[in-house]
Scaffold this motif. Structure first.
Motif, mmCIF file in Angstrom:
data_model
loop_
_atom_site.group_PDB
_atom_site.id
_atom_site.type_symbol
_atom_site.label_atom_id
_atom_site.label_comp_id
_atom_site.label_asym_id
_atom_site.label_seq_id
_atom_site.Cartn_x
_atom_site.Cartn_y
_atom_site.Cartn_z
ATOM 1 N N ASN A 1 49.371 -0.496 -48.048
ATOM 2 C CA ASN A 1 50.647 0.213 -48.068
ATOM 3 C C ASN A 1 51.666 -0.462 -47.158
ATOM 4 O O ASN A 1 52.878 -0.412 -47.433
ATOM 5 C CB ASN A 1 50.439 1.653 -47.641
ATOM 6 C CG ASN A 1 51.672 2.511 -47.839
ATOM 7 O OD1 ASN A 1 52.385 2.374 -48.849
ATOM 8 N ND2 ASN A 1 51.924 3.401 -46.903
ATOM 9 N N HIS A 2 51.206 -1.112 -46.107
ATOM 10 C CA HIS A 2 52.105 -1.781 -45.174
ATOM 11 C C HIS A 2 51.907 -3.291 -45.201
ATOM 12 O O HIS A 2 52.018 -3.970 -44.184
ATOM 13 C CB HIS A 2 51.857 -1.262 -43.738
ATOM 14 C CG HIS A 2 52.161 0.187 -43.559
ATOM 15 N ND1 HIS A 2 51.285 1.197 -43.891
ATOM 16 C CD2 HIS A 2 53.291 0.819 -43.086
ATOM 17 C CE1 HIS A 2 51.814 2.360 -43.609
ATOM 18 N NE2 HIS A 2 53.066 2.172 -43.123
ATOM 19 N N ARG A 3 51.546 -3.801 -46.364
ATOM 20 C CA ARG A 3 51.255 -5.234 -46.469
ATOM 21 C C ARG A 3 52.473 -6.117 -46.237
ATOM 22 O O ARG A 3 52.349 -7.289 -45.914
ATOM 23 C CB ARG A 3 50.633 -5.545 -47.832
ATOM 24 C CG ARG A 3 51.552 -5.247 -49.000
ATOM 25 C CD ARG A 3 50.835 -5.514 -50.329
ATOM 26 N NE ARG A 3 51.671 -5.212 -51.483
ATOM 27 C CZ ARG A 3 51.799 -4.026 -52.010
ATOM 28 N NH1 ARG A 3 51.182 -2.990 -51.486
ATOM 29 N NH2 ARG A 3 52.596 -3.838 -53.060
ATOM 30 N N SER A 4 53.688 -5.542 -46.405
ATOM 31 C CA SER A 4 54.905 -6.349 -46.211
ATOM 32 C C SER A 4 55.405 -6.318 -44.768
ATOM 33 O O SER A 4 56.364 -7.001 -44.428
ATOM 34 C CB SER A 4 56.013 -5.844 -47.163
ATOM 35 O OG SER A 4 56.301 -4.479 -46.908
ATOM 36 N N LEU B 1 50.952 3.117 -37.466
ATOM 37 C CA LEU B 1 51.107 4.557 -37.649
ATOM 38 C C LEU B 1 51.893 5.220 -36.529
ATOM 39 O O LEU B 1 52.707 6.119 -36.793
ATOM 40 C CB LEU B 1 49.734 5.220 -37.778
ATOM 41 C CG LEU B 1 48.881 4.797 -38.991
ATOM 42 C CD1 LEU B 1 47.517 5.477 -38.931
ATOM 43 C CD2 LEU B 1 49.593 5.134 -40.290
ATOM 44 N N PHE B 2 51.655 4.797 -35.292
ATOM 45 C CA PHE B 2 52.239 5.526 -34.164
ATOM 46 C C PHE B 2 53.311 4.749 -33.399
ATOM 47 O O PHE B 2 54.068 5.346 -32.659
ATOM 48 C CB PHE B 2 51.121 5.933 -33.189
ATOM 49 C CG PHE B 2 50.074 6.791 -33.847
ATOM 50 C CD1 PHE B 2 50.347 8.124 -34.160
ATOM 51 C CD2 PHE B 2 48.833 6.254 -34.155
ATOM 52 C CE1 PHE B 2 49.360 8.893 -34.755
ATOM 53 C CE2 PHE B 2 47.873 7.023 -34.744
ATOM 54 C CZ PHE B 2 48.114 8.359 -35.070
ATOM 55 N N ARG B 3 53.340 3.429 -33.532
ATOM 56 C CA ARG B 3 54.391 2.624 -32.836
ATOM 57 C C ARG B 3 55.048 1.695 -33.838
ATOM 58 O O ARG B 3 54.954 0.473 -33.748
ATOM 59 C CB ARG B 3 53.757 1.825 -31.707
ATOM 60 C CG ARG B 3 53.060 2.653 -30.638
ATOM 61 C CD ARG B 3 54.035 3.521 -29.858
ATOM 62 N NE ARG B 3 54.977 2.750 -29.141
ATOM 63 C CZ ARG B 3 54.790 2.272 -27.919
ATOM 64 N NH1 ARG B 3 53.654 2.545 -27.283
ATOM 65 N NH2 ARG B 3 55.736 1.577 -27.326
ATOM 66 N N PRO B 4 55.714 2.265 -34.819
ATOM 67 C CA PRO B 4 56.320 1.394 -35.849
ATOM 68 C C PRO B 4 57.400 0.484 -35.280
ATOM 69 O O PRO B 4 57.709 -0.552 -35.890
ATOM 70 C CB PRO B 4 56.901 2.401 -36.854
ATOM 71 C CG PRO B 4 57.057 3.673 -36.090
ATOM 72 C CD PRO B 4 55.981 3.691 -35.065
ATOM 73 N N GLU B 5 57.999 0.848 -34.135
ATOM 74 C CA GLU B 5 59.040 -0.018 -33.548
ATOM 75 C C GLU B 5 58.486 -1.362 -33.115
ATOM 76 O O GLU B 5 59.241 -2.341 -33.005
ATOM 77 C CB GLU B 5 59.709 0.685 -32.368
ATOM 78 C CG GLU B 5 58.849 0.884 -31.141
ATOM 79 C CD GLU B 5 57.945 2.099 -31.236
ATOM 80 O OE1 GLU B 5 57.248 2.426 -30.236
ATOM 81 O OE2 GLU B 5 57.908 2.759 -32.326
ATOM 82 N N ARG B 6 57.142 -1.417 -32.886
ATOM 83 C CA ARG B 6 56.517 -2.677 -32.488
ATOM 84 C C ARG B 6 56.081 -3.480 -33.698
ATOM 85 O O ARG B 6 55.617 -4.595 -33.549
ATOM 86 C CB ARG B 6 55.324 -2.393 -31.575
ATOM 87 C CG ARG B 6 55.747 -1.719 -30.269
ATOM 88 C CD ARG B 6 54.572 -1.503 -29.362
ATOM 89 N NE ARG B 6 53.899 -2.764 -29.034
ATOM 90 C CZ ARG B 6 52.815 -2.868 -28.293
ATOM 91 N NH1 ARG B 6 52.230 -1.749 -27.809
ATOM 92 N NH2 ARG B 6 52.284 -4.048 -28.049
#
Length: 772
Positions: A530-533, A756-761
């Motif tokens: 789902n987050h492969r990009s 999941l929890f630190r998308p800003e990183r």
């Protein structure tokens, strides 16, 4: 007239013919001589009582013409002794002086009864049963022993022989032109007297025997009827056998006399004691009496019977003797007291007695004195029918005795009488459990007590794995391989099976953990897809990450092959699947480590060329080659020595442990060694990349995960070797799950946390270290 006709007939033949036609000679009857005063007195008495009204009639008559007057005095007197029987009268013997016992004994001993004939038969009978021993001090001429104690039974037997011979002589069809004679002697129930009588009969008196010049002639007797005692028959027959003189006994029952080599000329008209002993053993067997006492006479009769009991009772009847005692010959109160005391204290309630009625009388006196009741007596033929023992005084002690009796001849009318009745066998109400030891129930075996008779035993429980399903079993039998003894040890039951089951707590826990790890892998794989990009997924080679997650899922699933009952396909597949899955997993980690190092080197001046060796195709090829090598190892292992299921009975006797044997230890070691080699190589490369900038923390995660992996499998080896059965499988499953969770958490835990929890990183600037 006979002389004129040229015929000669002996006086005995004439008498025999006349006797056959009931023509007998009689002497005139002798009556006392009556004087005149006697006649006058009788006449006066008759006249005085003529009118008396009573049942008596007194008459006087003249002296008959067929009587001879005798006198009681005045003409001198003599004393004569004679005897009479059914066969006729015996010879008269003149007694000089007073008739003393010495004269009586001498007459009986020397000429009890004799009869002449063409063939003489001898006879030995017990007419007197008591004798006094002569003085054998050798200071004077020994006197002949005195015999007394008239035995009516022995006397009847002697008269029976005389009667029988007379009957034979009367019947011309039996022995035509041959007359039998006899010479009977009294043995006084003593071996010495009976032996002397037998030798006298065989050798005869010197003046009565005429031998030819060559010392060949007819012996005085053709054979001897007797003796009644086994001991005397043994001694007499031993000597007579040397001269082939037959000895026919009517009462000697010792089985030893059946030996034709020792006693070639001995015969008897009574069965051997071997039949009697066998009959008694059958009685014991019928009533279940396996524990009995034996009392015997102090003679060959008793000794050979005891020998037969000791040798035959166990094999034929399954019993044994509690004691064997010898009854004293005479009246020995101390010895009888000791014997009865043994009987009273013994647990055997059945007593077998091989003796005669005289010994039994002495024994019963002591039995009555000590009041020993409740015994089941078994009697030999020597005292079974003794009338002296069948008294009301002895019935409380001897009532219900079972005995062996001599078979009687046929009596007219007796057979029809016996066929009409239904006789019942009565015996003492003796407990059928007359035995030294109680019967051993199923589940035990008999163990003989040391130093005691074979009927005395302990009941020892069968050991584990053995059973006995019958009473009084001599040994326990082992159960078949797949069976075990029941708790009662009386039958075999199927062994319990033991393996790492899905239904037990340990199996359930491991199965749940395996499925949980598989689910986590699927979830992580879904997150990465789902987050492969996103930069964090792309920066760590998303293709290897996806392949690594798939291999970890296979690692979790292959642990399920170790749970459940081992079968051939699961044994062959479990280690192959485990080996290939882990090599695929470690290969992906190794290639990722190499890519990290190559990328870091390419970022430095002059290192751009290093990336051309780690393109996508090279990465896939490296993983494929490394995995193919493990697949080749597994194939060679399965072909050469494939793992197979095995029923192990060494760990537990009452259980069958199902396990998979590796087949080839070398193949298993190579499989594990190859995985370890790749893991160590990955750990070393990751360790070399530890100084990379913090932004490139992939090397640190790989190093940490490989340390966990190696620590788990180093600890696995000794634990696996020392764990038996299903616990070895549990150790291997635990190692698989622990190492798989270690890789999953160490490699993918931080990334999933960021996603999941630190998308800003999860940005390129943050990953390159420029976002701070």
């Amino acid at each position: 007239m006979l002389a004129e006709a040229g015929k000669s007939v002996s006086l005995s033949t004439v008498k025999r013919v006349l006797y056959r036609h009931w023509l007998k000679g009689h002497s005139a009857r002798k009556k006392p001589l009556l004087q005149k005063k006697h006649k006058k007195a009788r006449l006066q008495f008759a006249n005085a009582h003529r009118d008396k009204d009573n049942d008596h009639r007194y008459v006087w008559r003249k002296t008959p013409e067929n009587t001879i007057p005798t006198v009681k005095y005045g003409g001198g007197s003599i004393i004569l002794w004679g005897c009479f029987a059914a066969g006729g009268t015996g010879a008269l013997h003149k007694i000089d002086g007073i008739m003393r016992k010495e004269h009586y004994v001498e007459i009986l001993k020397q000429h009890l009864k004799t009869s002449t004939g063409d063939v003489i038969l001898g006879g030995l009978f017990t007419v007197n049963f008591i004798s006094t021993d002569p003085d054998l001090s050798f200071t004077s001429e020994p006197q002949k022993p005195d015999c007394y104690g008239f035995d009516i039974i022995g006397f009847r037997l002697a008269q029976t022989m005389a009667f029988t011979i007379d009957e034979i002589n009367r019947n011309s069809n039996l022995l035509p032109n041959v007359t039998l004679g006899y010479s009977l002697y009294d043995n006084c129930d003593q071996l010495g007297i009976g032996f002397r009588a037998a030798l006298t009969l065989v050798s005869g008196q010197e003046e009565q025997v005429t031998l030819e010049e060559n010392c060949v002639g007819t012996p005085p007797v053709l054979g001897i009827v007797g003796d009644s005692s086994s001991a005397r028959s043994i001694a007499i027959s031993t000597v007579l056998g040397l001269y082939s003189v037959p000895l026919v006994s009517y009462y000697a029952t010792c089985s030893c006399l059946s030996d034709r080599e020792k006693f070639p000329s001995f015969f008897r008209t009574i069965p051997s004691d071997a039949f009697q002993v066998n009959a008694m053993i059958q009685i014991l067997k019928h009533f279940g009496w396996t524990w009995a006492g034996l009392l015997i006479k102090d003679s060959d009769y008793g000794f050979h019977a005891a020998r037969s009991f000791h040798s035959d009772l166990g094999p034929a009847g399954g019993g044994c003797l509690a004691y064997t005692e010898i009854l004293p010959r005479g009246d020995d109160p101390a010895e009888l007291r000791r014997i009865v005391d043994v009987m009273r204290k013994s647990t055997a309630r059945v007593v077998i007695v091989f003796a005669n009625n005289f010994l039994m009388i002495n024994l019963m006196k002591e039995v009555v004195r000590q009041n020993v009741t409740g015994l089941q007596w078994i009697a030999s033929e020597g005292w079974t029918s003794a009338a002296v023992l069948q008294t009301p005084h002895l019935m409380p002690y001897l009532g219900g005795t079972l005995g062996i009796a001599i078979r009687r001849g046929e009596i007219p009318g007796l057979r029809d009488f016996l066929l009409k009745i239904r006789p019942d066998l009565h015996h003492n109400n003796t407990d059928g459990n007359s035995m030294c030891s109680e019967s051993c129930p199923p589940g035990t075996r008999m163990a003989r007590k040391k130093g005691e008779p074979e009927c005395c035993f302990d009941c020892v429980p069968c050991s584990e794995g053995k059973i006995s399903n019958t009473t009084d079993s001599m040994e326990c039998t082992s159960c078949p391989e797949d069976f075990w003894s029941s708790p009662q040890r009386d039958h075999c039951v199927p062994k319990k099976t033991d393996f790492l089951s899905y239904h037990e707590p340990l199996g359930i826990c491991l199965t749940t953990t395996s499925l949980l790890g598989t689910c986590i892998c699927v979830v992580v794989l879904g997150i990465f897809i789902n987050h492969r990009s996103t930069p964090i997924v792309r920066a760590n080679n998303s293709e290897l990450s996806f392949l690594l997650l798939v291999s970890l899922k296979f690692c979790f699933l292959c642990s399920l092959l170790f749970i459940g009952r081992p079968r051939l396909w699961t044994c062959q597949l479990r280690h192959a699947a485990f080996g290939i899955s882990f090599v695929l997993c470690v290969s992906c980690i190794l290639v990722k480590t190499m890519v990290v190092l190559a990328v870091f080197r390419a970022s430095k001046p002059g290192g751009e060329s290093s990336l051309k060796w780690f393109g996508a195709m090279q990465q896939r090829g490296t993983v494929l080659v490394l995995t193919t090598i493990q697949a080749a190892i597994c194939t060679a292992w399965l072909v050469s020595a494939s793992p197979v299921p095995h029923k192990n009975t060494q760990y537990h006797n009452d259980k069958i442990v199902y396990e998979c044997v590796v087949g080839s230890t070398v193949g298993f070691a190579v499989l594990l060694g190859y995985i370890g080699l790749l893991a160590i190589l990955s750990c070393l490369l990751a360790f070399l990349a530890r100084n990379l900038p913090d932004s490139f923390n992939e090397a640190k995660l790989i190093t940490f995960s490989m340390l966990i992996f190696c620590a788990v499998w180093v600890a696995f080896v000794p634990s696996y070797i020392s764990s038996p059965g299903k616990y070895a499988d549990a150790v291997e499953v635990f190692a698989i799950l622990a190492s798989s969770f270690g890789l999953l958490v160490a490699l993918f835990g931080p990334k999933c946390y960021i996603i999941l929890f630190r998308p800003e990183r999860n940005s390129k600037k943050a990953i390159m270290g420029r976002g701070n």
